[in-house]
Write a protein that holds these residues in place. Structure first.
Motif, PDB file in Angstrom:
ATOM      1  N   THR A 365      15.717  77.457  35.341  1.00 26.43           N
ATOM      2  CA  THR A 365      16.589  78.544  35.778  1.00 26.43           C
ATOM      3  C   THR A 365      15.863  79.585  36.617  1.00 26.43           C
ATOM      4  OG1 THR A 365      16.205  79.728  33.709  1.00 26.43           O
ATOM      5  CG2 THR A 365      18.116  78.264  33.795  1.00 26.43           C
ATOM      6  N   ASP A 366      14.541  79.764  36.385  1.00 24.89           N
ATOM      7  CA  ASP A 366      13.739  80.680  37.204  1.00 24.89           C
ATOM      8  C   ASP A 366      14.386  82.054  37.329  1.00 24.89           C
ATOM      9  OD1 ASP A 366      11.550  81.427  38.692  1.00 24.89           O
ATOM     10  OD2 ASP A 366      12.495  80.872  40.592  1.00 24.89           O
ATOM     11  N   GLY A 367      14.904  82.561  36.226  1.00 19.97           N
ATOM     12  CA  GLY A 367      15.501  83.889  36.238  1.00 19.97           C
ATOM     13  C   GLY A 367      16.995  83.891  36.464  1.00 19.97           C
ATOM     14  N   ASP A 368      17.559  82.836  37.049  1.00 21.59           N
ATOM     15  CA  ASP A 368      19.005  82.757  37.231  1.00 21.59           C
ATOM     16  C   ASP A 368      19.650  82.219  35.959  1.00 21.59           C
ATOM     17  OD1 ASP A 368      18.897  83.691  39.807  1.00 21.59           O
ATOM     18  OD2 ASP A 368      18.561  81.689  40.639  1.00 21.59           O
ATOM     19  N   CYS A 369      20.969  82.348  35.892  1.00 23.61           N
ATOM     20  CA  CYS A 369      21.700  81.887  34.714  1.00 23.61           C
ATOM     21  C   CYS A 369      22.542  80.671  35.060  1.00 23.61           C
ATOM     22  CB  CYS A 369      22.600  83.006  34.179  1.00 23.61           C
ATOM     23  SG  CYS A 369      21.690  84.386  33.475  1.00 23.61           S
ATOM     24  N   GLU A 370      22.661  79.781  34.097  1.00 23.22           N
ATOM     25  CA  GLU A 370      23.532  78.622  34.223  1.00 23.22           C
ATOM     26  C   GLU A 370      24.530  78.631  33.069  1.00 23.22           C
ATOM     27  OE1 GLU A 370      21.621  74.820  36.092  1.00 23.22           O
ATOM     28  OE2 GLU A 370      20.277  75.569  34.532  1.00 23.22           O
ATOM     29  N   ASP A 371      25.706  78.124  33.340  1.00 22.81           N
ATOM     30  CA  ASP A 371      26.707  78.056  32.289  1.00 22.81           C
ATOM     31  C   ASP A 371      26.266  77.105  31.182  1.00 22.81           C
ATOM     32  OD1 ASP A 371      29.426  76.666  31.176  1.00 22.81           O
ATOM     33  OD2 ASP A 371      29.761  78.748  31.753  1.00 22.81           O
ATOM     34  N   LEU A 372      26.584  77.473  29.968  1.00 20.54           N
ATOM     35  CA  LEU A 372      26.210  76.684  28.798  1.00 20.54           C
ATOM     36  C   LEU A 372      26.660  75.241  28.918  1.00 20.54           C
ATOM     37  CD1 LEU A 372      26.078  77.730  25.178  1.00 20.54           C
ATOM     38  CD2 LEU A 372      27.773  75.983  25.691  1.00 20.54           C
ATOM     39  N   GLU A 373      27.869  75.013  29.432  1.00 18.65           N
ATOM     40  CA  GLU A 373      28.395  73.654  29.534  1.00 18.65           C
ATOM     41  C   GLU A 373      27.622  72.810  30.546  1.00 18.65           C
ATOM     42  OE1 GLU A 373      30.626  72.226  27.596  1.00 18.65           O
ATOM     43  OE2 GLU A 373      30.676  74.079  26.429  1.00 18.65           O
ATOM     44  N   VAL A 374      27.066  73.448  31.579  1.00 21.75           N
ATOM     45  CA  VAL A 374      26.271  72.716  32.572  1.00 21.75           C
ATOM     46  C   VAL A 374      25.008  72.171  31.922  1.00 21.75           C
ATOM     47  CG1 VAL A 374      24.936  72.939  34.700  1.00 21.75           C
ATOM     48  CG2 VAL A 374      27.187  74.030  34.511  1.00 21.75           C
ATOM     49  N   ILE A 375      24.340  73.022  31.146  1.00 21.86           N
ATOM     50  CA  ILE A 375      23.119  72.581  30.478  1.00 21.86           C
ATOM     51  C   ILE A 375      23.442  71.552  29.396  1.00 21.86           C
ATOM     52  CG2 ILE A 375      21.205  73.348  29.021  1.00 21.86           C
ATOM     53  CD1 ILE A 375      21.108  75.894  30.606  1.00 21.86           C
ATOM     54  N   LYS A 376      24.546  71.739  28.728  1.00 24.38           N
ATOM     55  CA  LYS A 376      24.958  70.773  27.696  1.00 24.38           C
ATOM     56  C   LYS A 376      25.142  69.384  28.315  1.00 24.38           C
ATOM     57  CE  LYS A 376      28.596  70.023  24.256  1.00 24.38           C
ATOM     58  NZ  LYS A 376      29.829  70.598  23.661  1.00 24.38           N
ATOM     59  N   GLU A 377      25.776  69.314  29.475  1.00 22.62           N
ATOM     60  CA  GLU A 377      25.985  68.032  30.130  1.00 22.62           C
ATOM     61  C   GLU A 377      24.664  67.420  30.586  1.00 22.62           C
ATOM     62  OE1 GLU A 377      27.677  64.651  31.492  1.00 22.62           O
ATOM     63  OE2 GLU A 377      28.559  66.203  30.202  1.00 22.62           O
ATOM     64  N   ARG A 378      23.741  68.240  31.040  1.00 20.49           N
ATOM     65  CA  ARG A 378      22.438  67.737  31.450  1.00 20.49           C
ATOM     66  C   ARG A 378      21.688  67.158  30.246  1.00 20.49           C
ATOM     67  NH1 ARG A 378      20.638  72.027  34.649  1.00 20.49           N
ATOM     68  NH2 ARG A 378      19.275  72.910  33.058  1.00 20.49           N
ATOM     69  N   LEU A 379      21.784  67.829  29.125  1.00 18.24           N
ATOM     70  CA  LEU A 379      21.150  67.325  27.908  1.00 18.24           C
ATOM     71  C   LEU A 379      21.799  66.020  27.452  1.00 18.24           C
ATOM     72  CD1 LEU A 379      20.799  70.706  25.999  1.00 18.24           C
ATOM     73  CD2 LEU A 379      18.896  69.273  26.785  1.00 18.24           C
ATOM     74  N   ARG A 380      23.121  65.958  27.585  1.00 21.02           N
ATOM     75  CA  ARG A 380      23.834  64.739  27.185  1.00 21.02           C
ATOM     76  C   ARG A 380      23.336  63.534  27.986  1.00 21.02           C
ATOM     77  NH1 ARG A 380      28.941  64.647  25.219  1.00 21.02           N
ATOM     78  NH2 ARG A 380      29.398  66.647  26.204  1.00 21.02           N
ATOM     79  N   GLN A 381      23.207  63.707  29.299  1.00 22.66           N
ATOM     80  CA  GLN A 381      22.796  62.607  30.159  1.00 22.66           C
ATOM     81  C   GLN A 381      21.364  62.167  29.872  1.00 22.66           C
ATOM     82  OE1 GLN A 381      23.527  63.683  34.239  1.00 22.66           O
ATOM     83  NE2 GLN A 381      25.703  64.062  33.907  1.00 22.66           N
ATOM     84  N   GLU A 382      20.509  63.114  29.523  1.00 24.30           N
ATOM     85  CA  GLU A 382      19.091  62.790  29.295  1.00 24.30           C
ATOM     86  C   GLU A 382      18.843  62.212  27.906  1.00 24.30           C
ATOM     87  OE1 GLU A 382      14.927  65.198  28.675  1.00 24.30           O
ATOM     88  OE2 GLU A 382      16.268  65.833  30.290  1.00 24.30           O
ATOM     89  N   LEU A 383      19.547  62.714  26.905  1.00 21.13           N
ATOM     90  CA  LEU A 383      19.178  62.416  25.526  1.00 21.13           C
ATOM     91  C   LEU A 383      20.051  61.379  24.830  1.00 21.13           C
ATOM     92  CD1 LEU A 383      18.408  66.059  24.345  1.00 21.13           C
ATOM     93  CD2 LEU A 383      16.790  64.354  25.179  1.00 21.13           C
ATOM     94  N   LEU A 384      21.269  61.203  25.325  1.00 28.46           N
ATOM     95  CA  LEU A 384      22.160  60.270  24.649  1.00 28.46           C
ATOM     96  C   LEU A 384      22.231  58.955  25.424  1.00 28.46           C
ATOM     97  CD1 LEU A 384      25.122  62.561  23.535  1.00 28.46           C
ATOM     98  CD2 LEU A 384      23.148  61.798  22.206  1.00 28.46           C
ATOM     99  N   PRO A 385      22.233  57.846  24.736  1.00 29.91           N
ATOM    100  CA  PRO A 385      22.312  56.554  25.428  1.00 29.91           C
ATOM    101  C   PRO A 385      23.638  56.420  26.150  1.00 29.91           C
ATOM    102  CG  PRO A 385      22.586  56.290  23.060  1.00 29.91           C
ATOM    103  CD  PRO A 385      22.158  57.692  23.269  1.00 29.91           C
ATOM    104  N   GLN A 386      23.613  55.826  27.344  1.00 35.31           N
ATOM    105  CA  GLN A 386      24.838  55.653  28.131  1.00 35.31           C
ATOM    106  C   GLN A 386      25.626  54.441  27.654  1.00 35.31           C
ATOM    107  OE1 GLN A 386      25.662  57.981  30.512  1.00 35.31           O
ATOM    108  NE2 GLN A 386      23.868  59.006  29.612  1.00 35.31           N
TER     109      GLN A 386
END
Length: 386
Positions: A365-386
């Motif tokens: 984020t480098d000081g900027d903010c991201e919506d919680l749901e955006v980060i949640k989706e990124r975590l889903r793609q990385e951590l959960l099997p497709q």
């Protein structure tokens, strides 16, 4: 319903005083659209503009007068016969309130008008009589700069206007010079000068950031009506924001003894249309209407909000047609990340949590903010099997 609670009338001047601010011009069709949206909020009176000032305001008044079904419309006039006639020609007399502008301070009389007190009173009296002679039943006197006027000018002006047929008075803090105690005292004096059935309205400007506080003080002191605009748009720093005073009355009815029928949930939609028409950027931190009025990025706040929103949300977003936003940034803590992972069915150990925090929050984020749901989706793609 508690009989000791007074219903406050709302007068919307978005289309007149709101338009006077630089870059806020609206066409007749835009004004009609906004007037109907404002009427739908439950506003009692809608000021269409100043018909004598331009063909655009004349046409807006003509259109709005034909389409309102519940609210009364108001036209602004100087204390000049031609202005009153133009207002009546534009809107007729049915459901029409004419507001005659009066000069309420010696400062304005000397440097703006260059007329005497006696002349100022007489022009108001004659204009009120003229409007009543045309068949206008509701004629109010808007006293400009009343907050800096002397009682020995304001009182005779008020009493003479009542004798001429005035049905209400607008006590204007035109320069935004007042504090709540002083404005309340002024309203109490006006209340003592007029019959009980005479409507007294507040009109407060925000030069000190006190327009809402002053308007509330005036209502508590006996004013019947508040003049306001969507988002507080208006001359210089603006006017009393309709959404702020409506929210206070809705939340503090038991404390103030005042109530409103304004549809709180519909206000933001009307404001969004206004912003589009006048090309107004949405402020980030404005009460009720700000982009992040219901958003949080601080971890110590998010921990409370996620467990119980009431910890940091006294004003509830859903009540105003808004949604809560939890934004992730460098001030967010591990608690919100753990919350996201739990929603995904994951329970990482402390070392893994720290690594995920570094990768997905601290470094990205480098000081900027991201919506919680955006980060949640990124975590889903990385951590959960497709």
């Amino acid at each position: 319903m508690n009989e000791n609670v007074r219903r406050i009338s709302f007068f919307d001047t978005t289309l007149r005083d709101g338009e006077q601010a630089p870059a806020n011009a609206m066409g007749p069709e835009d004004k009609l659209d906004l007037a109907l949206r404002i009427e739908a909020l439950g506003v009692d009176r809608i000021e269409t503009g100043f018909p004598a000032s331009s063909p655009s305001d004349f046409e807006a008044t003509r259109l709005i007068s034909k389409h309102l079904t519940r609210a009364r419309f108001t036209t602004f006039c100087r204390a000049v016969a031609g202005d009153v006639l133009a207002a009546v020609e534009a809107g007729g007399t049915a459901n029409h309130q004419v507001q005659v502008a009066a000069t309420g301070s010696d400062l304005h009389l000397k440097y703006k008008r260059r007329i005497t007190r006696e002349q100022a009173i007489e022009e108001v009296v004659e204009s009120v009589r003229l409007a009543r002679s045309y068949g206008v039943e509701s004629v109010t006197v808007g006293i400009e700069d009343a907050s800096r006027g002397e009682d020995d000018l304001l009182r005779p002006m008020t009493e003479r206007a009542v004798e001429a047929g005035a049905t209400g008075f607008v006590v204007a803090d035109t320069s935004g010079a007042m504090t709540p105690d002083g404005y309340a005292a002024l309203i109490r004096r006006f209340r003592s000068w007029v019959p009980a059935e005479t409507c007294i309205a507040t009109h407060c400007h925000d030069d000190f950031g006190l327009s809402t506080a002053n308007a509330l003080a005036g209502l508590l002191a006996g004013a019947d009506e508040v003049q306001a605009t969507l988002g507080g748009v208006g001359e210089r720093a603006g006017n009393t924001p309709l959404e702020e005073i409506a929210a206070i009355l809705a939340y503090k009815e038991d404390e103030t003894g005042l109530r409103t029928d304004i549809d709180l949930a519909a206000m933001y939609g009307a404001y969004t249309v206004l912003r589009r028409v006048i090309r107004l950027e949405e402020p980030r931190n404005k009460a009720i209407f700000g982009t992040y009025a219901f958003g949080t990025a601080a971890g110590i706040h998010q921990q409370g909000v996620l467990r119980n929103p009431a910890t940091y949300e006294y004003v509830e977003p859903a009540r105003f047609g808004r949604t809560r936003s939890v934004l992730i940034g460098r001030h967010s803590g591990r608690t919100v990340l753990r919350h996201l992972l739990e929603q995904l069915g994951l329970e990482p150990d402390d070392a893994r949590l720290e690594e995920l925090y570094r990768v997905h929050i601290a470094e990205r984020t480098d000081g900027d903010c991201e919506d919680l749901e955006v980060i949640k989706e990124r975590l889903r793609q990385e951590l959960l099997p497709q």
